[in-house]
Design an enzyme around this catalytic site. Sequence first.
Site, PDB file in Angstrom:
ATOM      1  N   ASN A 121       0.808  -1.236   0.000  1.00 23.61           N
ATOM      2  CA  ASN A 121       0.000   0.000   0.000  1.00 23.61           C
ATOM      3  C   ASN A 121       0.837   1.280   0.000  1.00 23.61           C
ATOM      4  O   ASN A 121       0.494   2.227  -0.698  1.00 23.61           O
ATOM      5  CB  ASN A 121      -1.047  -0.018   1.118  1.00 23.61           C
ATOM      6  CG  ASN A 121      -0.476  -0.318   2.467  1.00 23.61           C
ATOM      7  OD1 ASN A 121       0.621  -0.845   2.593  1.00 23.61           O
ATOM      8  ND2 ASN A 121      -1.214   0.020   3.502  1.00 23.61           N
ATOM      9  N   LYS A 132      12.482  -7.406   1.866  1.00 25.80           N
ATOM     10  CA  LYS A 132      11.621  -8.137   0.937  1.00 25.80           C
ATOM     11  C   LYS A 132      10.359  -7.312   0.725  1.00 25.80           C
ATOM     12  O   LYS A 132       9.491  -7.241   1.595  1.00 25.80           O
ATOM     13  CB  LYS A 132      11.235  -9.523   1.460  1.00 25.80           C
ATOM     14  CG  LYS A 132      10.631 -10.359   0.345  1.00 25.80           C
ATOM     15  CD  LYS A 132       9.571 -11.334   0.796  1.00 25.80           C
ATOM     16  CE  LYS A 132       8.171 -10.814   0.826  1.00 25.80           C
ATOM     17  NZ  LYS A 132       7.570 -10.398  -0.451  1.00 25.80           N
ATOM     18  N   GLY A 156       2.083  -5.560   7.397  1.00 28.15           N
ATOM     19  CA  GLY A 156       1.193  -6.343   6.542  1.00 28.15           C
ATOM     20  C   GLY A 156      -0.047  -6.733   7.317  1.00 28.15           C
ATOM     21  O   GLY A 156      -0.387  -6.118   8.336  1.00 28.15           O
ATOM     22  N   GLY A 157      -0.715  -7.777   6.849  1.00 26.44           N
ATOM     23  CA  GLY A 157      -1.942  -8.223   7.496  1.00 26.44           C
ATOM     24  C   GLY A 157      -1.669  -8.950   8.808  1.00 26.44           C
ATOM     25  O   GLY A 157      -0.573  -9.483   9.020  1.00 26.44           O
ATOM     26  N   GLU A 179       3.663  -4.170  12.336  1.00 26.01           N
ATOM     27  CA  GLU A 179       2.663  -3.109  12.137  1.00 26.01           C
ATOM     28  C   GLU A 179       1.575  -3.732  11.286  1.00 26.01           C
ATOM     29  O   GLU A 179       1.797  -4.031  10.113  1.00 26.01           O
ATOM     30  CB  GLU A 179       3.341  -1.907  11.464  1.00 26.01           C
ATOM     31  CG  GLU A 179       2.556  -0.631  11.623  1.00 26.01           C
ATOM     32  CD  GLU A 179       1.577  -0.437  10.501  1.00 26.01           C
ATOM     33  OE1 GLU A 179       0.399  -0.857  10.672  1.00 26.01           O
ATOM     34  OE2 GLU A 179       1.968   0.108   9.462  1.00 26.01           O
ATOM     35  N   CYS A 181      -3.764   0.987   6.662  1.00 34.93           N
ATOM     36  CA  CYS A 181      -4.004   0.288   7.926  1.00 34.93           C
ATOM     37  C   CYS A 181      -4.769   1.194   8.895  1.00 34.93           C
ATOM     38  O   CYS A 181      -5.456   0.708   9.777  1.00 34.93           O
ATOM     39  CB  CYS A 181      -2.675  -0.138   8.531  1.00 34.93           C
ATOM     40  SG  CYS A 181      -1.477   1.186   8.581  1.00 34.93           S
ATOM     41  N   GLU A 220     -11.216  -6.350   8.910  1.00 37.18           N
ATOM     42  CA  GLU A 220     -10.583  -5.339   8.056  1.00 37.18           C
ATOM     43  C   GLU A 220     -10.894  -5.620   6.580  1.00 37.18           C
ATOM     44  O   GLU A 220     -10.577  -6.682   6.064  1.00 37.18           O
ATOM     45  CB  GLU A 220      -9.061  -5.347   8.259  1.00 37.18           C
ATOM     46  CG  GLU A 220      -8.378  -4.200   7.542  1.00 37.18           C
ATOM     47  CD  GLU A 220      -6.867  -4.184   7.737  1.00 37.18           C
ATOM     48  OE1 GLU A 220      -6.233  -5.245   7.617  1.00 37.18           O
ATOM     49  OE2 GLU A 220      -6.327  -3.102   8.015  1.00 37.18           O
TER      50      GLU A 220
END
Length: 503
Positions: free
Chosen positions: A159, A182, A236-237, A258, A292, A393
């Site tokens: 994002n 990465k 990420g998720g 995060e 997020c 989410e």
Amino acid sequence: MLDRTTTLQNYQTYIDGTWTDAASGKTFETLDPYTGQPWALIPECDNTDVDLAVEAAHRAFDAGPWPKMTPTARGKIMRRIAQLIEQHAEHLAEFEVRDNGKLISEMLAQTKYMPEWFYYYAGLADKIQGAVVSVDRPDHFNYILREPVGVCAFITPWNSPLMLTTWKLAPALAAGCTVVIKPSEYTSASLLEFMKLVIAESGLPPGVVNVVTGCGPMVGEPLVAHRKVVKVAFTGGSATGARVNEIAARTFKKVSLELGGKSPNIVFDDCIMDDAVSGAVSGIFAATGQTCIAGSRLLLQEAIHDQFVDKLVSMAKTAKLGDPALAETQVGPVTTPPQYQKILSYIDIARSEGAKCVLGGEAAQKAEGGGKYFVKPTIFTGVNNRMRIAQEEVFGPVLSVIKFTNEDEAIEIANDIAYGLGAGIWTQSLKRPHTVAQRIKAGTVWINTYRAVSFMMPFGGYKASGLGRENGIEAIEGYLQSKSVWINNGSGGGNPFIMKTAS
Ligand code: TXE
């Protein structure tokens, strides 16, 4: 202006200061979310490349000049990084747009702001100080060293690829760590451009910053598991974050995560309504809801609910969908095909749960560009906080509106969630913001503003929104560890069979 030439650009990755293909020679395509067409080929790395990158970072840390360099010299290189970003901010923003489909205005704001992180942490590099401790033993001189932890692995999402890399890279470099990054398999190109235009030109020694491209299980997992990686910083998720944390725990790595959010944006009836409407729109529809900190639960006090919803719908329906590379576009495409499917499926879920769709609620058919990944800004009213559309989410332009009667109920709803990343409060009261901010379980609370970030303000989550904080002075702690040094200037006597304690 973004150049959408159709020939595929061929990227190499960057390991040990050298441009290289994946060891397997394989590549994969990356899509332009606006056209839906592939535009570049990215090296498909695997275990072998991960090992090469970590070994390079390990050499640069153990034998190389980076951690041995004076912190002042490190700070100077970081300032050079900041200047190079300033010089290439527009180019980098265009590559972000090409890869993730977010608005050029948003990505340019990010790339132009990124240098501040490098200036800020460059300034901190030579202020990392240990301490002398007057320990409770005679004739001792004790001190504490603050040392860089070593090789760090960064795993980043699609994002805000460069901004979220910056949040990790600047404090890590200031601390003296070396790094393997990465990026998301959906958005690797902007990082490779960043390596070419910024890192490779900055004077950083080879091996200090390395990149491995490819998908999570093939590249992310071996990187997290690698025994020479000592710290993992992940954005990420939450489900992936939990897996990364489990793998990292097996080898006792430091971890910062995060993760996702389902942030409440709480509007009290004493707000300045036009400001709050604009804050609600920006909270959910900016970045096509793919942030997020999206204010995806809008909590409206009963007395203003209907009027607020009318104003909100009027403003949201004017949003101009289109080419994210054009300055006038306000809502761009969804970044990835799976994300597009996920958003549409949550719209179906909300309807089946009984929420009322008052705006959007479907894909937008766009003739121009050719891309398929547009979703209309969508608002559901009549949402109950126990519904899935309130609890999970979505990561898209879908807003759930929940009604409340008083402050206690607003706080109860706000906190009744697995996540705790952000929260907004809209009120003109002097007292309420402080009491509500204290009672909200979230890492950031915005009062009469929303979606503001700064290199100076810690950022991170409560509960399933993460571990640790990025930004601000405390972020550098995640890249440092303490070493206690004891020097006995007196006699070495005492009973050798018992621990030396004060008595
Ligand atoms: O994210 P993933 P996805 C949320 C959002 C979104 C959902 C899924 O709700 O719908 O996550 O998105 C790497 N070991 N956020 O699937 O999987 C992956 O290659 C190691 C919130 O795109 O979390 C990429 O580099 N790494 C969020 C990174 O993890 C693995 C931003 C993030 O991908 C891995 C993005 C594995 N097993 C999504 N599997 C935010 N906090 O802003 C994947 N990865």
